[in-house]
Design an enzyme around this catalytic site. Structure first.
Site, mmCIF file in Angstrom:
data_model
loop_
_atom_site.group_PDB
_atom_site.id
_atom_site.type_symbol
_atom_site.label_atom_id
_atom_site.label_comp_id
_atom_site.label_asym_id
_atom_site.label_seq_id
_atom_site.Cartn_x
_atom_site.Cartn_y
_atom_site.Cartn_z
ATOM 1 N N GLU A 307 0.984 -1.188 0.063
ATOM 2 C CA GLU A 307 -0.220 0.040 -0.023
ATOM 3 C C GLU A 307 0.737 0.923 -0.008
ATOM 4 O O GLU A 307 0.564 2.190 0.842
ATOM 5 C CB GLU A 307 -0.940 0.018 1.198
ATOM 6 C CG GLU A 307 -2.005 -1.314 1.273
ATOM 7 C CD GLU A 307 -2.954 -1.255 2.176
ATOM 8 O OE1 GLU A 307 -2.704 -0.605 3.022
ATOM 9 O OE2 GLU A 307 -4.052 -1.799 1.868
ATOM 10 N N ASP A 386 -8.386 -9.113 3.499
ATOM 11 C CA ASP A 386 -8.043 -8.189 4.349
ATOM 12 C C ASP A 386 -9.442 -7.900 5.178
ATOM 13 O O ASP A 386 -10.093 -7.063 5.187
ATOM 14 C CB ASP A 386 -7.874 -6.993 3.709
ATOM 15 C CG ASP A 386 -7.622 -5.738 4.446
ATOM 16 O OD1 ASP A 386 -7.316 -5.966 5.572
ATOM 17 O OD2 ASP A 386 -7.311 -4.611 3.877
ATOM 18 N N GLU A 414 -13.132 -2.791 11.184
ATOM 19 C CA GLU A 414 -13.170 -1.905 10.257
ATOM 20 C C GLU A 414 -14.143 -2.232 9.180
ATOM 21 O O GLU A 414 -14.774 -1.659 8.623
ATOM 22 C CB GLU A 414 -11.655 -2.080 9.516
ATOM 23 C CG GLU A 414 -11.585 -1.478 8.081
ATOM 24 C CD GLU A 414 -9.987 -1.645 7.649
ATOM 25 O OE1 GLU A 414 -9.149 -2.476 8.239
ATOM 26 O OE2 GLU A 414 -9.924 -1.173 6.467
#
Ligand code: GCW
Length: 839
Positions: A307, A386, A414
């Site tokens: 990332e 993820d 998340e």
């Protein structure tokens, strides 16, 4: 007499023991009086003193905790003595010190580094209680275990036990930025940092360290893996010293996340090439400097080549080169480096059907097995993508035989509702931990692989991203059960989800059987419910992938490089990850597991669309088609979210009012947002597939009146993006003069009592006011001031306000008045009216 009287009066006026406001701050360490008299009386003969052998900070913390807990739960104040005198006592000490005190008490077995024993013994002829361990930290864990037993209502006859944690690594990560914000934090600002410094007042950090210790967590990294280079500058290290001191008292080792380019960025070198001698020297000098200041420093966490973070690929080096250069600097000090397995390319070409982000961890790291130094721990996210609501276990767990590994779980929610939705993750984690990777024949569950049991390593374990914040309840009143659950599982992954939820409930609320049963059931039903109304059959997320990761936005994962593709189109859905025709991901698993996933016949339904691209008409084991399964589960899940509200309401009065109300508000919000998910997903798939819902729910909304069809004054109609985020894809927004608009319509059905739902958008750039009138009579008003993660009308901000039990007659005019504020135009999507009896 006069004085006595006034004293008496005073004591009558003041509550006998003013109950502390129940904000959730004490979490599971409330130490309220034990109500069960039989349990309580069993402790009547408990020793009246503590004899602590040794006076390290950790032993002192253990002693203070014992005094606090026993006073709170049993109403006795234990005396603290240096050494045992001639009486019954509670002995706290290491095995060595106990042996010196009385060799007959010597325990010759193995307790590992952090294990403990609690035993009722006889010392100098007096019945005593021994809490002993190999280390001071183990003694602390023993004390917390003893207090937990009391808190759970165990009588004194049942306190004896010996426990050794499953693995040495039991660690929390935080994604806190130095400016005090938290990446993916949903409970307020950082407890560690503010304004680019460590906070001045560390009392919250101290309380947090105590919470960690109470569940056996022994390590904690405090800053974001997207690391600021400043964290290991000389100037900042002196600030870290203060955090390490606070952690030390509770047996927690401090770690920090680092930036791989540090030798260049803060070291002034021309390079950060891991094979460069100067770079190796720089890391060594840096490690020496840190350990001079913090002798028990834990080490580093590193996110590299992921990332946008710099990594060894900049010089064509391997991840082993990168990890080892730092590991060698830490080694003389017994430091560890956690090297994250979350390495992938986020600019992948989505048009290429062979590309697959799920392959990345294995492809990048498996071939390096055996090339990492022994103080490197490969930290691997539990699934190959993820932290989605459903993923298979990462194949990398089963593919490393000569590398220390740790599983990375995520406590901060998340992708699982960001703590506004109840989602107890322990059952999900257990599915992964118990999954047999068949790495050495059968019988090699992930928990054995990561703890090092399967291939005989000593240095593995459990890591979770915690992201607590400054909210009083750390994470959320019910969400914090995930923190407790992680700690308990890291200590013993063989505990059941029920056991963990029950322990947590008893200590966080109370032992009333109705309370325990209700809250435990709510917790255990929450993840399956969340999965049902969000993501079907392992397809991957249907949320907004680019940024917020919260509400539905079905197409946002497609046509971009992030690789969280579900590939839903007119005909079908799912990623073909097979070896035969797809990305070959299934081949990363060992034989039997690979074969199971490779065939749609044997692949478990809940992961079917993770492994296969199938037509909507494919029939599942349940006998339903995929499309009907999508409709059904979304309706079921949303209904289960409604049930959570009702379950909670059934214990009104049995839990304290403050937490009752706060939780109720959140659950009501969740039920409304679950419906947003339901409608967005069902509408999207209905339009895309063209296949109707056999039960005729998707696309039809009885009792619903679209705002855009009402009589509008000042309100204007707007399109909402993405289209599935609003009913009819349109909403109304107030732009009228004087900042006051209204929308009205006649109620046409029969007289009766109704629940009226107003679906509006609660953006974070204003606090609009709403009023609802029935034939001119005000029936509800509120301010849209929830903090949701968007400044737009979309599925993140879409919110339901339910007015219950409203008496309506035919031709009553229902009118909503909206007053905009800031950038928020009192936006409304629709109103839905249902007979109260139906609910
Ligand atoms: O899931 C992604 C998150 C990022 C996070 C990253 C990681 C800290 O969306 O916010 O970055 O994972 O785990 O490194």
């Amino acid at each position: 007499m006069k004085y006595l009287l006034s004293g008496l009066l005073l004591s009558m006026l003041l509550p006998a023991s003013p109950a502390a406001a129940e904000t959730g701050y004490s979490a599971w360490l409330r130490y309220v009086p034990i109500e069960n008299q039989i349990t309580r009386r069993s402790y009547d003969g408990m020793p009246a003193s503590i004899s602590a052998l040794g006076n390290s900070a950790v032993i002192q913390a253990a002693q203070r905790e014992l005094v606090l807990g026993v006073r709170g739960m049993l109403g006795k104040t234990l005396r603290t003595e240096g050494r045992p005198s001639n009486e019954s006592t509670i002995i706290l000490g290491t095995l060595d010190s106990v042996n010196q005190l009385d060799p007959t008490l010597f325990f010759s077995g193995n307790l590992g580094d952090d294990g403990y024993l609690i035993e009722r013994v006889t010392l100098n002829g007096h019945p005593s209680i021994l809490v002993a361990a190999a280390s001071d930290r183990g003694v602390l864990y023993g004390v917390f275990a003893l207090l937990r037993k009391i808190g759970l209502g165990k009588p004194i006859s049942e306190i004896d036990e010996r426990q050794i944690p499953f693995a040495p690594i039991r660690m929390l990560n935080h994604w806190d930025n130095l400016d005090g914000t938290i990446e993916r934090g949903y409970a307020g600002a950082s407890i560690f940092f503010e304004k680019n410094n460590v906070v001045t007042d560390l009392s919250r950090v101290r309380d947090y360290a105590r919470l960690m210790a109470s569940v056996g967590i022994n390590a904690c990294s405090i800053n974001n893996v997207n690391a600021n280079t400043r964290v290991i500058t000389t100037e900042f290290l002196t600030q870290l010293v203060r955090v390490a001191e606070v952690f030390r008292d509770w047996g927690v080792r401090l770690f920090v996340s680092i930036d791989f380019s540090s030798p260049q960025k803060i070291g002034g070198l021309g390079t950060f090439d891991p094979l460069d001698q100067g770079v190796a020297k720089w890391w060594k000098t840096k490690a020496d400097e840190i350990y001079r200041l913090i002798p028990d420093f834990g080490g580093f966490v590193l996110k590299a080549d992921s990332e946008g973070r710099l990594g060894p690929s900049a010089y064509g080096r391997t991840h082993a080169d990168a990890a080892n250069v730092i590991a060698r600097a830490l080694k003389p000090h017994s430091g560890l480096i956690f090297y994250r397995g979350f390495v992938y390319d986020h600019h992948m070409d989505w048009r290429n059907l062979k590309n697959d982000r799920a392959r990345a961890a294995y492809d990048n790291l498996q071939s390096l097995d055996g090339r990492f130094d022994d103080n490197v721990v490969l930290q691997i996210k539990h699934g190959p993508i993820d932290f989605q609501v459903r993923e298979p276990a990462s194949p990398l767990f089963g593919a490393l035989e000569r590398t220390n590994q740790a599983i990375e779980l995520q406590i901060t929610q998340e992708y699982t509702g960001q703590q506004r939705h109840l989602c107890f993750l322990v059952p999900m984690w257990k599915e992964v931990l118990d999954f047999d990777m068949q790495a050495k024949g059968s019988g090699t569950p992930v928990k054995d692989l990561v703890s090092g049991r399967t291939f005989n390593h000593s240095g593995g374990g459990f890591v979770a991203v915690s992201n607590v914040g400054r909210d009083q309840s750390w994470l959320g009143l019910l969400a914090i059960a995930n923190l407790y659950g992680f700690g308990r599982l890291a200590w013993n992954p063989n505990l059941t989800s029920w056991q963990i939820a029950e322990e947590w409930t008893r200590m966080s609320f109370n032992g009333d059987p109705r309370v325990v049963k209700t809250i435990v059931q709510m917790q255990l039903r929450s993840w399956p419910a969340y999965e049902k109304y969000t993501g079907p059959l392992g397809a991957g997320t249907l949320t907004d992938i680019i940024n917020i990761h919260y509400g539905p936005a079905v197409e946002s994962s497609e046509r971009n490089g992030w690789g969280q593709w579900h590939r839903a189109d007119e005909r079908g859905i799912g990623m073909d990850r097979t070896m035969a025709t797809g990305t070959g991901f299934t081949g990363q698993y060992r034989g039997p597991v690979a074969r199971m996933y490779e065939s749609a016949e044997t692949c478990p339904d809940e992961l079917l669309l993770f492994m296969h691209h199938l037509p909507y008409t494919h029939v599942l084991r349940s006998g339903k088609t995929i499309i009907q399964h999508i409709y059904d589960t979304h309706y079921e899940g949303a209904e289960e979210a409604n049930q959570l509200v009702r379950q909670w309401e059934s214990i009104k009065g049995l839990v304290d009012a403050q937490r009752y109300e706060e939780v109720l508000n959140r659950l009501e919000y969740q039920a409304g947002h679950a419906q947003v998910w339901r409608d967005a997903v069902c509408n999207w798939f209905l339009r895309m597939s063209g296949i109707p819902d056999l039960k005729k729910r998707a696309g039809t909304f009885p009792g619903r009146v679209e705002a855009e069809s009402m009589k509008l004054e000042g309100y204007q109609i707007e399109e909402v993006q993405p289209w599935e985020a609003a009913s009819g894809s349109k909403a109304i927004k107030c732009i009228g003069p004087g900042g006051r608009c209204s929308a009205s319509f006649p109620h046409t059905v029969k007289p009766g009592r109704y629940d009226v739902d107003i679906q509006y958008f609660d953006q974070n750039n204003g606090a609009s006011r709403f009023k609802v009138f029935v034939s001119g009579r005000l029936v509800a008003e509120w301010v849209a001031d929830n903090v949701l993660p968007t400044n737009k009308m979309d599925a993140h901000s879409s919110t339901r306000r339910r007015i219950r039990g409203l008496t309506l007659r035919p031709r009553d005019e229902i009118r909503i008045e909206g007053v905009p504020n800031g950038g928020e135009g009192a936006p409304i999507d629709y109103i839905e009216i249902h007979s109260s009896r139906r609910r």
